[in-house]
Every structure is written in C-alpha cells, then in structure tokens.
Motif scaffolding. Structure first.
Motif: not given
Length: 586
Positions: A321, A325, A332-333, A349, A417, A419, A445-449
């Motif tokens: 992931q 990303t 990102i969260r 990242i 960016r 995070l 967050a546009s995406y979470a890991i």
C-alpha cells in the motif's frame, strides 16, 4: 622526566559507529596514561575529522576502511583496531536468527578472516571482498538479485544495505580488540619518543567554506569566524546572537549538540562541539541532515528505507500500500495502535515519493507552545522547502485550533504533502463527536493505511527481537548474540499493548540486565511480569487545581484506560457520550 613518570599520550579515536564510541569510553579508566577523545565518523567523514584535528593529537586510532582512509590523510601514526575472529564469530552467531541467506561484504581485513571462520563452521555464507566504498552499492544490488536477504559488514556496508532493502548486521569490535589497539598505540608512541607534547588551540578556519564556523571561548567571546558568518548573521537575524549561548552550554556540559532553528519559514542546523581549553566550535548550515526537535517540530532528511522486519502477510500488505500511494501527492491517513509504526510508514512514503529530496517534517500538534502555534504550523504547511509533513496528536487540539487548521488547509495554494497518524479509537472519537474534527479528518485523507498491531502478527516477533538486539549492540557496544528459545516463546505469548515501541523498550531492558551472550528465560520472565503488574496498578489522580480541572484529568485517565473507547468511558463514568465530549473540550 623522572624515572617511572609516565607522559600522557593524547589520542583521537575515530569510531565508525556509535557503539564503538561507547565501548571506548567505558574502557578509558583502564589506561590512565591515555587521554582519549572519541568522535564518530565513517570513511570520508572520519578522514575529514582526522584532517581537521590531527595537530592536537599524538596519534589516531580507528577501524577497518576508515583507518585506511585516515592513514592516507594525515602525517601522524594511525593504529587500526583489528577485527578479530572472535568478533566475526559473534556476529555470525547473531546472523543465524535472521531469515534467508546471508553474505559478508567488506574490505580485506574483514572478508579474509570471515571467509575462514565461515568455512570452519561449515556455514552457507557468501563472502565478497571490496576495495573501496564506491563498490558497495553495486555489490549489494548484485547480491540482492542472487536472493541474499541480509549482509554482514562494516558501517559503510550496513548504511548502504538500509538503502537497498537488505538487512544489515554490523561487525562490532569487542573490548579485547580495543585493548590491543591501546597497547599498540602506547608502543608506537614510545618508539617515536613522544610526538608533540602540546596541541595548538585551533587551525585557521577555511576562508571559502560555505557553512559558517565560529570559535567561541567560555566567556562568550568570538575568537575566530569565517566569512560565511556574515551571510548567516543576515539570514538568522537576532537568532544569530543565540549561537554564543549554545557554545557556552556545550562547554559547560562538555557535550556535542545539534539543534534546528527556524526563522521566517527557513530551517538552520546549529552544531556545537567543545574543543580544548574552554573553547567551542559552532557550525551553522542551512542543509538539514539529522533529526532534531524544536518545540513540537522535528525536521530531517530521509535516505534510509523503512525497516520492514517480519514476513507476515499483514506487514507485506502495508508495504505494498505504501508503494502504491507514495508516488502521488494526495494526503494519507495512517491508522494504528500506539507504537505500531505509523511514523516509520510515513517516512517510507516520503522516501519513495518524488519529494524525497526535500526535508521531512513531523509536527507534534500538542507540543508547540500556544503563542507560536499558528506561526509554526503555517510556516511549514505552506512552505515548499519541505517535501512531506506528518501531523500527530490531532485529537489534543482545541476546537479553535481545529477550525483554524481546517481553514488553512483549504486556503493554502502550495506546501508539502500532508500525512497524518492516529490511533483507531481516537479516530472514531474525533470523527463522531465533533463536526469540525470530522471535517479536518476528511480534509487530511484521500486514502487510509491501517498498520497492524504486533499481537496480530506474532510470527514477526522473533525477527523483530533479533533486529533490535543488533540495533542496540551497534548503538551501545553490547555483545548479546541472541535469545534462548524459551525466552523467545515467552515474548510471543505476551500481547504487547504498546506494540513495537514497547517491545523495543523491553529488549533494551533485557540487554541491560543480561551479563552473558544470550538473553535467558529467567530474565525475560521477570521483565514480562513487571509489565503485567504495572498494567494492573490503579490510576492516581492529582488533587490540585479547580474541581473542573480535576474532573477533566479523571475523564482523560479513564478514557486512556478504556483505550479511548467513548462508549465504555461514558458508561463507566455514568454520563452520555455528548457530555463526555463537552467536558473534554471545555
């Protein structure tokens, strides 16, 4: 000189890694006629230290390739700490705990002895000899293609291994090898009939050095400075005068320090190092190179890869992931329990992104003084000098700060960016109980890991334990080679509520309490039992402040006990969830 009188020998010991420095410092008392200063620097850096300071010393001691580099750089004797067969045997024993095939990579002084010992022990370990540090990266990449997972070697090999995705195991020197180098230094000094007895205070600073250098005495007087100081004085403004105070602090503590100063959105690294006769060198650079705290802001250059310890499917999924990303710039969260590795994932990242050439900034939202909060947040979040900004402790922010941060993120036209990291229960609490906190979480967050806890991947505990032993051996000069099997089993049985951070603290404690080469079951049982006993202790509440303040502290303590589960906390306190949130925000 009277018969029987021993002249002090001034020695500079340049250690390629910090653990060797600690070992040398612990042995100084056994050689009262040696006055030893220890610096940490590998290869070119070690040679640079030697060139800069050799006139102060009778001779220099170092190890491996660094010693070879120094011999070519200075006109005074250089003694080499030999890598003994005993040292190689210890690291080969430690390497048995690592998964996959292992190779030894190093200069001839390492590879020849290691090859012999590996053959005698009938070990399936490939040995590769290098002649310069320039060969290391290509050699490791070739080994990686052959299926090698771990490499054993000197500092340059280990540092390069981190960047290429291999496990690196440093060959550390034992007290026997260090003691032998001290004896050889005494012998050489006697043969040369006592080289220089007095050391010059300092050399003239390089006039064309781009960094600013100052030599300050114990009264705060500038003895010498180069031309670059004038340029940095303009950049730093009033903060430049603060450099004298940093010099005095270093002289008084006799410690080398490094810190970050921020001025008008720019960051400067200030390095201060005690010299001799109550003098201190100050170096100022606008190139960030090391992790430093500056009241809630931590800035660092990122080059090393994430330590992907373990082979469980869950941690491999996380890394996939991260790779998927990392190449875009969307926020990102990272969600995971305390100590699960959210910061490590954020750094990886950044390292894999197109912004990796720029500094990485961590903001501890609750650690910035209120009077500086908006200024510092804005100076980083809208500054293109940073590549990635990682926000933590968002749940501690007041409603006013949350509203201000949401607006800043919406209005900003440029910047790094972003995070963010948060624990699962804290995320749920923020998302459900406050519109503005929910708005911030959406904005971030546009995406979470999701980072798995260690209890959900217990098959990785053994790999982590061996990695942590190797790490602490390198940092502190320890000689531990592994665990008894029964001790490892006990570690796997524990749930580790503090995850990797807690496991690391326990390994460090076990190393401190272990006298032999293996960590025993009895020691492990005692430490684990202490953990269990501590978790059962009752919470003691402060009885200072107003009734409202005491009530708030009690609510926070119960919330923490219930792992930030709002329903359980509210039920235990006999209030509803809305009242709980209102009291925390008051």
């Amino acid at each position: 000189m009277a018969k029987g009188e021993h002249m002090t020998i001034k020695i500079l010991f340049i250690a390629p890694y910090n653990g060797l420095k600690e070992l040398v410092n612990s042995m100084k008392g056994n050689f009262p006629n040696l006055d030893i200063d220890v610096l940490v620097g590998d290869l070119d850096e070690g040679a640079r230290f030697a060139r800069q300071t050799y006139e102060q010393y009778d001779l220099i001691i170092s190890r491996g390739g660094t010693a070879q580099y120094i011999k070519q750089s200075v006109p005074i004797p250089v003694v080499e700490v030999k890598v003994s067969g005993y040292d190689v045997l210890k690291v080969l024993t430690l390497a048995e705990g690592y998964p996959g095939r292992t190779a030894i990579v190093g200069f001839s002084n390492i590879s020849e002895g290691a090859r012999t010992i590996a053959a005698l022990l009938d070990l399936d370990i490939k040995t590769v000899e290098i002649n310069s540090s320039a060969e290391v990266e290509t050699t490791l990449k070739d080994l990686q293609k052959e299926g090698i997972k771990s490499v054993i070697g000197d500092t340059v090999t280990i540092e390069t291994a981190k960047k290429t995705g291999l496990n690196g195991i440093l060959i550390t020197s034992g007290s026997e090898a260090v003691s032998e180098s001290f004896q050889e230094a005494i012998h050489i000094n006697e043969l040369l009939n006592r080289l220089k007895e007095e050391i010059k205070q300092y050399k003239q600073l390089l006039k064309h050095e781009t960094n600013a250098y100052m030599l300050v005495d114990s009264k705060g007087k500038v003895i010498e400075q180069n031309q670059a100081c004038e340029q940095f004085a303009e950049k730093l403004g009033r903060e430049f005068e603060q450099l004298k105070q940093y010099a005095l602090e270093s002289i008084q503590s006799n410690k080398t320090t490094s810190r970050i100063l921020m001025n008008n959105g720019n960051a400067f690294e200030i390095f201060s190092s005690p010299f001799k006769d109550d003098l201190c060198w100050i170096r100022v650079t606008d190139t960030l190179s090391a992790e430093q705290d500056n009241q809630g802001v931590r800035i660092e250059d990122m080059t090393d890869r994430m330590e992907m310890i373990g082979s469980s499917s869950k941690i491999q999924t996380v890394y996939e992931q991260i790779k998927a990303t990392a190449t875009n710039t969307a926020p990102i969260r990272l969600i995971g329990e305390k100590g699960a590795g959210k910061l490590i994932a954020a750094k990886e990242i950044h390292r894999l992104s197109t912004l990796s050439h720029l500094p990485f900034a961590t903001i501890l939202c609750d650690a910035i003084p209120s009077k500086d909060w908006k200024t510092k947040m804005e100076s980083i979040l809208t500054n293109n000098h940073f590549g990635t900004c990682y926000l933590t402790n968002l749940e501690t922010l007041s409603t006013d700060k949350l509203k201000w941060l949401v607006q800043l993120l919406k209005d900003r036209k440029t910047g790094p960016r972003i995070l963010s990291g948060i624990e699962p229960d804290k995320y749920e609490l923020m998302f459900q109980e406050s519109p503005v906190s929910k708005e911030l979480l959406i904005e971030l967050a546009s995406y979470a890991i999701e980072l798995p806890s260690i209890k959900d991947r217990k098959e990785d505990i053994e790999s982590w334990a061996h990695y942590l032993i190797s790490y602490h051996n390198t940092e502190s000069g320890g000689q531990i080679v592994g665990f008894r099997e029964s001790a490892i089993s006990l570690l796997k049985e524990y749930d580790w509520p503090g995850n990797i951070d807690q496991l690391n603290a326990v390994i460090e404690q076990l190393i401190a309490e272990t006298n032999g080469y293996h960590i025993e079951l009895e020691t492990t049982e005692k430490v684990i039992q202490n953990l269990r006993d501590h978790s059962k202790q009752n919470v003691h509440f402060p009885l200072e402040g107003t009734l409202e303040e005491i009530e708030k502290e009690i609510i926070k303590a119960v919330l923490k006990e219930e792992n930030y589960n709002k329903s359980k906390t509210a039920s235990r306190l006999g209030i509803n969830r809305s009242t709980l949130w209102r009291k925390l925000q008051s």
